[in-house]
Design a protein around this motif. Structure first.
Motif, PDB file in Angstrom:
ATOM      1  N   TRP A 141      45.495  38.506  49.029  1.00  0.00           N
ATOM      2  CA  TRP A 141      46.376  38.161  47.912  1.00  0.00           C
ATOM      3  C   TRP A 141      46.752  36.675  47.957  1.00  0.00           C
ATOM      4  CZ3 TRP A 141      47.337  38.725  43.252  1.00  0.00           C
ATOM      5  CH2 TRP A 141      48.576  38.509  42.648  1.00  0.00           C
ATOM      6  N   GLN A 166      49.336  42.003  40.757  1.00  0.00           N
ATOM      7  CA  GLN A 166      47.923  42.009  41.145  1.00  0.00           C
ATOM      8  C   GLN A 166      47.134  42.732  40.052  1.00  0.00           C
ATOM      9  OE1 GLN A 166      47.691  43.855  45.005  1.00  0.00           O
ATOM     10  NE2 GLN A 166      48.991  42.302  45.982  1.00  0.00           N
ATOM     11  N   TRP A 183      40.050  39.976  41.166  1.00  0.00           N
ATOM     12  CA  TRP A 183      41.516  39.995  41.129  1.00  0.00           C
ATOM     13  C   TRP A 183      42.052  38.678  40.583  1.00  0.00           C
ATOM     14  CZ3 TRP A 183      44.388  44.272  42.274  1.00  0.00           C
ATOM     15  CH2 TRP A 183      43.757  45.300  42.975  1.00  0.00           C
ATOM     16  N   PRO A 185      46.225  36.873  39.474  1.00  0.00           N
ATOM     17  CA  PRO A 185      47.656  37.092  39.311  1.00  0.00           C
ATOM     18  C   PRO A 185      48.056  37.006  37.840  1.00  0.00           C
ATOM     19  CG  PRO A 185      47.257  34.857  40.077  1.00  0.00           C
ATOM     20  CD  PRO A 185      45.909  35.504  39.924  1.00  0.00           C
TER      21      PRO A 185
END
Length: 256
Positions: A141, A166, A183, A185
């Motif tokens: 992350w 996420q 992925w 944000p």
């Protein structure tokens, strides 16, 4: 009436009459809810309870399908009343997205946004379950956040102004996986907008401005610059689009 005397029909206590259709709906509701709640794929007991409360509220006793339009504030109160203690529960929209997504409740639709958000159960359709959503490790992350300069990939706002979620760039429903490159944000607001845009969309995800905003999101210009381009286009008797292409081509020719 004397002891041992048989009462006639007029003397019997009168029970409230029931509409056969309402009775059928009540039985169908209870059976559907029982079956739906035993098939949740989530392994989190708390989420299973929240899912059940949402479904029971969207299909209240005595109501048919489509169910009533229920404000998000009402669903929040139901879950807060169930929890009984602590801070108000903030993740109700996320739990509903999970119901619509990995749990397959396609009949839940959303109207409005923000304080005007409302939900309705319009059908009892339940699609195939999806693999449970994974939570990225902190290391992965942090790498994703660093790639996007710790900002929302779409609107560029950053904490503490917004909370970053996420997000799968290509949704799992459209074949997206859990690899790191899939992925990004997103702030909660952009995440909700993306979820709404994805629902029922059949366009190519690889060219979607929500999934790949760094490549396909519209280029923003100041309103003053837009007016300057339009005035010059009128003077040159060309369209603003044509003028912009000429300006861009000239710029890159000068750079080569």
């Amino acid at each position: 009436m004397n002891e041992g005397e048989v009462p006639n029909e007029a003397q019997l206590p009168q029970l409230p009459s029931q509409n056969p259709e309402q009775t059928f709906q009540q039985v169908e509701r209870e059976e559907w809810l029982r079956d739906a709640c035993t098939r949740f794929v989530t392994t989190k007991p708390a989420n299973r309870n929240y899912y059940r409360l949402v479904l029971e509220t969207l299909w209240p006793p005595g109501h048919g399908i489509p169910g009533p339009v229920v404000p998000l504030s009402r669903l929040r109160r139901v879950i807060d009343d169930f929890r009984g203690v602590g801070e108000p529960y903030q993740d109700v929209p996320r739990r509903i997205r999970e119901l619509q997504g990995e749990e397959g409740f396609l009949g839940i639709v959303r109207f409005g946004s923000g304080k005007t958000t409302r939900y309705q159960l319009v059908s009892l359709e339940i699609s195939a379950k999806r693999e449970q959503r994974v939570k990225l490790s902190n290391d992965v992350w942090q790498r994703v956040l660093s790639k996007y300069q710790n900002c929302c990939a779409v609107c560029a706002r950053k904490p503490p102004i917004v909370r970053l979620d996420q997000d799968h760039k290509v949704p799992r429903l459209r074949g997206g996986g859990n690899e790191e490159d899939n992925w990004q944000p997103l702030c909660a607001e952009c995440n909700n907008f993306k979820s709404t845009a994805c629902r029922g969309c059949q366009l190519n995800c690889l060219q979607c401005p929500w999934a790949f905003p760094e490549s396909f999101s519209p280029i923003k210009m100041l309103s003053t610059d837009i007016q300057r381009v339009k005035k010059l286009a009128i003077r040159n008797e060309v369209s603003p689009d044509t003028l912009l292409i000429e300006i861009i081509d000239r710029y890159f020719e000068d750079q080569s």
